[in-house]
Design a protein around this motif. Structure first.
Motif, mmCIF file in Angstrom:
data_model
loop_
_atom_site.group_PDB
_atom_site.id
_atom_site.type_symbol
_atom_site.label_atom_id
_atom_site.label_comp_id
_atom_site.label_asym_id
_atom_site.label_seq_id
_atom_site.Cartn_x
_atom_site.Cartn_y
_atom_site.Cartn_z
ATOM 1 N N PHE A 161 0.831 -1.203 0.000
ATOM 2 C CA PHE A 161 0.000 0.000 0.000
ATOM 3 C C PHE A 161 0.874 1.265 0.000
ATOM 4 N N LYS A 162 1.887 1.269 0.865
ATOM 5 C CA LYS A 162 2.780 2.454 0.950
ATOM 6 C C LYS A 162 3.502 2.693 -0.377
ATOM 7 N N TYR A 165 1.028 3.933 -3.020
ATOM 8 C CA TYR A 165 0.704 5.321 -2.675
ATOM 9 C C TYR A 165 1.818 6.253 -3.173
ATOM 10 N N ARG A 166 3.055 5.885 -2.849
ATOM 11 C CA ARG A 166 4.219 6.701 -3.225
ATOM 12 C C ARG A 166 4.332 6.833 -4.756
ATOM 13 N N SER A 168 1.999 6.335 -7.041
ATOM 14 C CA SER A 168 0.835 7.015 -7.631
ATOM 15 C C SER A 168 0.963 8.531 -7.501
ATOM 16 N N ILE A 169 1.376 8.968 -6.311
ATOM 17 C CA ILE A 169 1.567 10.414 -6.085
ATOM 18 C C ILE A 169 2.642 10.957 -7.030
ATOM 19 N N LEU A 186 -4.968 4.640 -5.880
ATOM 20 C CA LEU A 186 -4.909 4.838 -4.421
ATOM 21 C C LEU A 186 -6.120 4.205 -3.741
ATOM 22 N N GLY A 190 -6.185 0.958 -1.288
ATOM 23 C CA GLY A 190 -6.795 1.145 0.036
ATOM 24 C C GLY A 190 -7.820 0.058 0.345
#
Length: 225
Positions: A161-162, A165-166, A168-169, A186, A190
């Motif tokens: 997940f982390k 997230y990283r 995707s941002i 994201l 989630g």
């Protein structure tokens, strides 16, 4: 005679719970495949099949209450019925998250994709589905040691997940055309992370079934990170 009828009812409850678990894992698998392949037809199938999963949970709950009221089970038998009631509720919520992933697929409108992130989501989903299969097996064998190991493996889910997230941002910052799809990545990551949390809940119920004690595995896993 009464005891043998109770044993038969308990086995029936047990089998229905296992069937529900397999249906939920299929829903998760299909929802992620639909998302990665942009298969809106498969996504709609996942959404439509959720009513059956909901009905299974209601049926298990109704039968459980009935057995408690009529048979007044004690100790291990009562724990087994309570475990099925609680764990089937967790399975139902996993099914809801599979539906949410399917709905994200239907929202996709040919936006620019980031295949490396989709590959990571697919890997995360494979890991989570492995957790679901393993927890069903641990439940069937009342294997509390295996349940603890499965809960520990949720750290891998959180790491995925982390990372997603990283990435995707970063993709959204570098290319504004990926903002819409990045937001979907994201969300889907989630939902998968939450499914992992519900697996941990079932692990806790397996330990309760074996020991009669409520443990907070998910909280412990997060503290150790």
């Amino acid at each position: 005679m009464l005891r043998s009828q109770f044993e038969e009812d308990l086995q029936n409850l047990h089998d229905k719970f296992e069937n529900m678990g397999n249906d939920v894992n299929t829903a998760i698998s299909n929802s992620v495949r639909a998302f990665i392949d942009h298969d809106k037809s498969l996504a709609k199938d996942v959404i439509e099949s959720d009513s059956e999963i909901n009905a299974q949970e209601l049926g298990l709950e109704k039968k459980s209450f009935e057995m408690i009221a009529l048979q007044q089970p004690v100790t291990t038998d009562l724990r087994r019925i309570v475990t099925i009631m609680k764990a089937s509720s967790d399975l139902e919520r996993m099914g809801d998250h599979a539906v949410s992933i399917a709905k994200a697929t239907i929202r996709l409108k040919g936006n620019k994709r980031v295949l490396s992130i989709e590959e990571e989501i697919s890997d995360m989903a494979t890991h989570v589905m492995g957790m679901v299969s393993s927890v069903l097996d641990a439940y069937i064998h009342t294997d509390s040691d295996k349940a603890i190991k499965i809960a520990q493996s949720d750290r891998v889910t959180n790491d995925y997940f982390k990372s997603i997230y990283r990435h995707s941002i970063k993709a959204m910052e570098q290319d504004t055309e990926t903002v819409i799809v990045g937001a979907d990545y994201l969300q889907v990551a989630g939902y998968l992370e939450r499914i992992g949390d519900y697996v941990c809940n079932i692990c806790e119920w397996i330990i309760y079934l074996r020991t009669g004690k409520i443990s907070e595995l998910a909280a412990t896993m997060h503290e150790d990170e």
